[in-house]
Design a protein around this motif. Sequence first.
Motif, mmCIF file in Angstrom:
data_model
loop_
_atom_site.group_PDB
_atom_site.id
_atom_site.type_symbol
_atom_site.label_atom_id
_atom_site.label_comp_id
_atom_site.label_asym_id
_atom_site.label_seq_id
_atom_site.Cartn_x
_atom_site.Cartn_y
_atom_site.Cartn_z
ATOM 1 N N ALA A 141 0.826 -1.218 0.000
ATOM 2 C CA ALA A 141 0.000 0.000 0.000
ATOM 3 C C ALA A 141 0.861 1.270 0.000
ATOM 4 C CB ALA A 141 -0.907 -0.004 1.224
ATOM 5 N N ILE A 142 2.175 1.118 0.054
ATOM 6 C CA ILE A 142 3.049 2.296 0.097
ATOM 7 C C ILE A 142 3.312 2.766 -1.331
ATOM 8 C CG2 ILE A 142 5.331 3.183 0.826
ATOM 9 C CD1 ILE A 142 3.659 2.181 3.214
ATOM 10 N N SER A 143 3.053 4.051 -1.575
ATOM 11 C CA SER A 143 3.324 4.556 -2.930
ATOM 12 C C SER A 143 4.741 5.120 -2.989
ATOM 13 C CB SER A 143 2.310 5.638 -3.292
ATOM 14 O OG SER A 143 2.374 6.665 -2.327
ATOM 15 N N PRO B 119 3.000 10.642 5.230
ATOM 16 C CA PRO B 119 2.007 9.575 5.431
ATOM 17 C C PRO B 119 2.588 8.197 5.164
ATOM 18 C CG PRO B 119 1.103 11.355 4.084
ATOM 19 C CD PRO B 119 2.567 11.619 4.211
ATOM 20 N N GLU B 120 3.439 8.098 4.156
ATOM 21 C CA GLU B 120 3.975 6.788 3.795
ATOM 22 C C GLU B 120 4.937 6.290 4.870
ATOM 23 O OE1 GLU B 120 1.473 7.399 1.521
ATOM 24 O OE2 GLU B 120 2.364 5.536 0.816
ATOM 25 N N GLY C 277 -0.326 20.109 -6.152
ATOM 26 C CA GLY C 277 -0.757 20.149 -4.755
ATOM 27 C C GLY C 277 -1.307 18.820 -4.252
ATOM 28 N N GLU C 278 -1.882 18.021 -5.157
ATOM 29 C CA GLU C 278 -2.440 16.719 -4.756
ATOM 30 C C GLU C 278 -1.397 15.884 -4.010
ATOM 31 O OE1 GLU C 278 -3.019 18.160 -7.621
ATOM 32 O OE2 GLU C 278 -5.098 17.847 -8.235
ATOM 33 N N CYS C 279 -0.126 16.008 -4.435
ATOM 34 C CA CYS C 279 0.944 15.214 -3.804
ATOM 35 C C CYS C 279 1.142 15.608 -2.342
ATOM 36 C CB CYS C 279 2.273 15.415 -4.542
ATOM 37 S SG CYS C 279 2.220 14.892 -6.247
#
Length: 402
Positions: free
Chosen positions: A9-11, A128-129, A360-362
């Motif tokens: 689940a880690i990007s 978060p990751e 900005g999404e990142c």
Amino acid sequence: MILSRKNSAISSSPTLAIDAKFKAMKEQGKDVISFGVGEPDFDTPQNVKQAGIDAINQGWTKYTPTRGFLKLQYVIAAQLMRDDRMVYDEGNIVVSNGTKHSLTNAFMAILNPGDEVIIPAPYWVSYPEIVKIADGTPVIVQTSEANDFKITAAEFENSITANTKAIIINSPCNPTGAVYTLEELESLANVAKKHKIFAISDEVYGQFIYNDVKHATIAKFIPYETIIVSGVSKSHAMTGWRIGYTASTAEIAQIIENIQSHTTSNASSISQAAAIEAFRRSSLGSVEQMRTEFNRRRLYLVDAINKISGISCKAPDGAFYLWVNVKGLLGNTYYGSTIANSYELCESLLENAGIALVPGECFGVPGYVRWSYAASMENIEKGVERLTTFVTHGEKTFVAHI
Ligand code: GLU
């Protein structure tokens, strides 16, 4: 075969991905300029490089203590005393392979499965990751532009649950450049103290603050509950050397040392020798030179960006990023494609204007882009020209997609 559920689940890091895409385009001979990755465009100071070369020649090429050379721990403690009047000694400092690694160690040391970590948005892409890697649960808290995207004590307190274990404070902030004042940190610290919550204080941009604003650390108010995380990548243009550190209680430092002794052992002995030189007073001049140049670019860029219609930004007090509001461009059609969000805008800017920015999404907040001004003034000027052309002429330019 079933692979790790947690780690599937880690990007991957979007800032590093954008940098890789930019480099690939450059290799193909395309005329692109990067304002994507946050990497100083300066060379590592000569005295620091020489210290690395000397270390090789003098045989500093073996294992070091897991926490790093004692001398390095001393000079780090000396800097924390000089800058923040904080008292740490060798029992509190652990040197690791970059600030990212130090952050990972910090979370591994304090989190248990299900523990929540409050992350004010916009946040640096890896928080978060890293929290997830350390078995924690990231809790994203939106902040407001009116408060320069800094979390308030009330927003912090309202986000606390029975599972909250820590909050990340990043000052100066990546991506906004916002700097928390001493008073703001005190009120956040009061909430943390009341609810027994750790503060992970990422201070990697602490040397790059402008105007009369002063760097402050939340550790001043809750020293036993704070883990300071920082490194030399940004301050001394040493991204490739990979040196970061944590300053924490002796108990947490011991856990971090134990974890690190089984994972990466020590950070590179050669990089550590160079970092000792970087933390010396004699290197302050090089840091100041970079800060002065960043400030010159910051002032130019804020002014130039606010002249382009549809976009705006505030002058940030720190780091080397501008957090640009691009909401006025969304919904418009540029070069034949309608732009729905800042992600698509960045794609179109790379393709049609040859400039790489990070959407900005990142950072958990759409409608903005991050512009790193850790790029030459010449490239920044070209970038402004290209963005202006994109905004003013792009709308009329129709590209026939076959
Ligand atoms: N911290 C820098 C950035 O935000 C370097 C890239 C990364 O590690 O994500 O661009």
